[in-house]
Design a protein around this motif. Structure first.
Motif, PDB file in Angstrom:
ATOM      1  N   ALA A 224     105.951  81.767   0.459  1.00  8.66           N
ATOM      2  CA  ALA A 224     104.640  81.348  -0.001  1.00  8.66           C
ATOM      3  C   ALA A 224     103.877  80.693   1.136  1.00  8.66           C
ATOM      4  N   GLU A 225     102.579  80.711   1.010  1.00  7.13           N
ATOM      5  CA  GLU A 225     101.711  80.004   1.942  1.00  7.13           C
ATOM      6  C   GLU A 225     100.612  79.311   1.144  1.00  7.13           C
ATOM      7  N   CYS A 226     100.448  78.018   1.357  1.00  7.62           N
ATOM      8  CA  CYS A 226      99.395  77.247   0.704  1.00  7.62           C
ATOM      9  C   CYS A 226      98.107  77.414   1.504  1.00  7.62           C
ATOM     10  N   LEU A 227      97.011  77.708   0.812  1.00  7.88           N
ATOM     11  CA  LEU A 227      95.784  78.148   1.470  1.00  7.88           C
ATOM     12  C   LEU A 227      94.664  77.137   1.304  1.00  7.88           C
TER      13      LEU A 227
ATOM     14  N   ALA B 173     110.893  91.904   6.168  1.00  8.84           N
ATOM     15  CA  ALA B 173     109.730  91.940   7.052  1.00  8.84           C
ATOM     16  C   ALA B 173     108.427  91.943   6.249  1.00  8.84           C
ATOM     17  N   GLU B 174     108.417  92.615   5.082  1.00  8.29           N
ATOM     18  CA  GLU B 174     107.227  92.610   4.227  1.00  8.29           C
ATOM     19  C   GLU B 174     106.802  91.185   3.904  1.00  8.29           C
ATOM     20  N   VAL B 175     107.769  90.394   3.466  1.00  9.56           N
ATOM     21  CA  VAL B 175     107.474  89.020   3.084  1.00  9.56           C
ATOM     22  C   VAL B 175     107.087  88.198   4.308  1.00  9.56           C
ATOM     23  N   ARG B 176     107.884  88.296   5.344  1.00  7.18           N
ATOM     24  CA  ARG B 176     107.651  87.511   6.561  1.00  7.18           C
ATOM     25  C   ARG B 176     106.278  87.831   7.154  1.00  7.18           C
ATOM     26  N   ASP B 177     105.927  89.098   7.241  1.00 11.44           N
ATOM     27  CA  ASP B 177     104.670  89.492   7.872  1.00 11.44           C
ATOM     28  C   ASP B 177     103.463  89.119   7.010  1.00 11.44           C
ATOM     29  N   THR B 178     103.623  89.177   5.693  1.00 11.36           N
ATOM     30  CA  THR B 178     102.518  88.792   4.814  1.00 11.36           C
ATOM     31  C   THR B 178     102.201  87.313   4.968  1.00 11.36           C
ATOM     32  N   VAL B 179     103.225  86.479   4.980  1.00  9.42           N
ATOM     33  CA  VAL B 179     103.022  85.041   5.155  1.00  9.42           C
ATOM     34  C   VAL B 179     102.402  84.763   6.528  1.00  9.42           C
ATOM     35  N   ALA B 180     102.910  85.425   7.548  1.00  4.11           N
ATOM     36  CA  ALA B 180     102.383  85.212   8.898  1.00  4.11           C
ATOM     37  C   ALA B 180     100.909  85.614   8.989  1.00  4.11           C
TER      38      ALA B 180
ATOM     39  N   TRP C 132      94.838  80.688   7.422  1.00  4.68           N
ATOM     40  CA  TRP C 132      94.165  79.969   6.332  1.00  4.68           C
ATOM     41  C   TRP C 132      95.086  78.934   5.692  1.00  4.68           C
ATOM     42  N   SER C 133      96.211  78.619   6.315  1.00  2.22           N
ATOM     43  CA  SER C 133      97.198  77.732   5.730  1.00  2.22           C
ATOM     44  C   SER C 133      96.764  76.269   5.797  1.00  2.22           C
ATOM     45  N   THR C 134      97.103  75.514   4.774  1.00  4.49           N
ATOM     46  CA  THR C 134      96.906  74.065   4.811  1.00  4.49           C
ATOM     47  C   THR C 134      97.956  73.383   5.677  1.00  4.49           C
ATOM     48  N   GLY C 135      99.046  74.113   5.953  1.00  3.82           N
ATOM     49  CA  GLY C 135     100.173  73.529   6.680  1.00  3.82           C
ATOM     50  C   GLY C 135     101.252  72.993   5.774  1.00  3.82           C
ATOM     51  N   ALA C 136     100.942  72.789   4.495  1.00  2.00           N
ATOM     52  CA  ALA C 136     101.931  72.307   3.534  1.00  2.00           C
ATOM     53  C   ALA C 136     102.717  73.480   2.961  1.00  2.00           C
TER      54      ALA C 136
END
Length: 445
Positions: free
Chosen positions: A308-311, A381-388, A393-397
């Motif tokens: 996941a990535e917080c946006l 890689a699908e998951v890793r590349d999508t998050v990357a 736009w990540s908040t960093g959290a």
């Protein structure tokens, strides 16, 4: 490590003393007992203790300490970290401890450490009460709550961990401890996001919220409408009340469909009015109620990975990126990309706890599910590349309940760098030897 003879004697005693069942390699039922949701996990604990009550947990912890074993804990068994059996460790399986007792007058529930969200929902629903929880009904309550997980009623009621009133815990010294605002308040603070680092939660007490009505609608849209769907969903959430939430997911079903899920703590008629911009777009199906949620539930068995990535927001550029990533996933298959909103009572909840992501307005959540081990690297890689790709736009959290072992920096980002030293001191007080390390680990200092 203990000698083989000592280990054998201790194992025989554990089998005799435990009210629940004990499994070791070679025992009938051992392989079934070590199987978890994620088919990628194929680990072999030294011993599995299926505990029937808190006394069993105490006896199991003493057994592990006598043999110098690390301890892993299983509640629902859905997490990428912590729920999985650890190689050569003692696995404390809490699934028999799944009783939920509701006090309607106090609007509170005592939840066994092995209860799932479906157990909790079945107990609270007849009273018109609820807490927030994920759409996946088999998720364990304990890991979800203590890990600061995010659910479908968060915007209305706040994170479920914000509803935590008390925890009954067995520590690394096999001591029974209560944590609440008055008893062991520093431990109680740390349990708001610190997960299973401090002991085994045999029961949690949660504040419940009145929920006389709950409405759900899922619209399935063709892929050519994908960008319009996400923008319409963004507009609905941005202008709607906090009682409204949901998610956009793609692909859904056997084709590359977009699923726009809306949940509402109110009437179906009011929800339908709020859903107007989505209903105006071309859609091939409309589902309501539990059937809509079941369509988005994660099936058990396949190999799986997610993150996941917080946006900071959801600008059009990010909408386009999300749609491109989602539409590139293999269909049919078990992979999907999801966007869901936070805000509302999440953002206004208590900022003092070590839950660093609560100010993020949106979360992107890629999930990969597949069957063939030969596809492991592609799916990871699908998951890793999508998050990357979304990181600009990540908040960093980080929402730790939605990520696996992604390194100590991500753990710190999930707990909040300003909270880390305080958490490490609590860890030192309750688990100085880091016995409970099969998790998003906090090291004792």
């Amino acid at each position: 490590m203990a000698s083989r003879s000592k280990a054998g004697t201790a194992l025989a005693a554990l089998r005799e003393d435990l009210a629940g069942d004990v499994f070791a390699p070679g025992d009938p039922g051992y392989d079934a007992a070590r199987t978890v949701f994620n088919g990628m996990t194929d680990r072999h604990p030294a011993v599995i203790a299926q505990c029937a009550d808190e006394g069993d947990v105490v006896r199991a912890v003493r057994f592990a300490r006598d043999l110098d074993l690390h301890i892993a804990v299983r509640g629902g068994g859905h997490g990428l970290v912590g729920a999985a059996p650890a190689e050569g460790a003692l696995l404390v399986d809490l699934r028999r401890m799944h009783e939920v007792t509701v006090d309607p007058a106090a609007e509170a529930a005592r939840v066994g450490g092995g209860a799932t969200m479906s157990d909790l929902d079945r107990a609270t629903r007849p009273h018109g009460l609820a807490v927030s929880g994920p759409t996946a009904s088999a998720v364990g309550v304990g890991g979800f709550v203590l890990g600061g997980g995010t659910g479908q009623l968060d915007r209305a009621f706040g994170l479920t961990v914000d509803s935590l009133i008390g925890v009954e815990l067995v520590t690394a010294d096999a001591e029974r401890v209560h944590a609440n605002p008055d008893e062991n308040p520093e431990l109680f603070w740390a349990l708001h996001g610190g997960g299973g680092n401090f002991g085994i939660a045999t029961a949690l007490t949660l504040e419940l919220h009145e929920l006389p009505e709950f409405s759900v609608t899922l619209l399935l849209h063709p892929p050519e409408s994908g960008r319009q769907v996400v923008r319409a969903f963004r507009r609905i959430i941005g202008t709607g009340p906090d009682r409204l939430s949901g998610a956009v997911t793609c692909p859904v079903g056997d084709g590359p469909m977009y699923g726009a899920l809306l949940t509402y703590t109110g009437t179906a008629a009011d929800l339908r009015e709020l859903a107007g911009p989505l209903l105006a777009l071309p859609h091939e199906a409309e589902l309501e109620g539990a059937g809509a949620l079941r369509l988005l539930d994660r099936p058990a068995g396949p190999r799986a990975h997610w993150s996941a990535e917080c946006l900071t927001g959801l600008p059009d550029e990010l909408v386009d990126l999300f749609c491109a990533r989602a539409e590139a996933l293999p269909v049919p298959g078990g992979s999907r990309c999801t966007l869901f909103p936070l805000g509302g009572a999440v953002a206004t909840g208590p900022a003092r706890y070590p839950v660093a992501y609560r100010n993020a307005p949106w979360v992107a959540h890629p999930f990969a599910g597949w069957a063939d081990p030969a596809d492991d690297e592609r799916a990871l890689a699908e998951v890793r590349d999508t998050v990357a790709a979304m990181r600009p736009w990540s908040t960093g959290a980080v929402c730790l309940s939605l990520v696996g072992d992604e390194g100590p920096e991500r753990v710190a980002a999930g707990l909040g760098a300003g909270n880390l030293l305080r958490l490490e001191k609590v860890k030192r007080a309750y688990d100085p030897d880091n016995v409970f390390r099969c998790n998003h680990n906090i090291r004792p200092v």
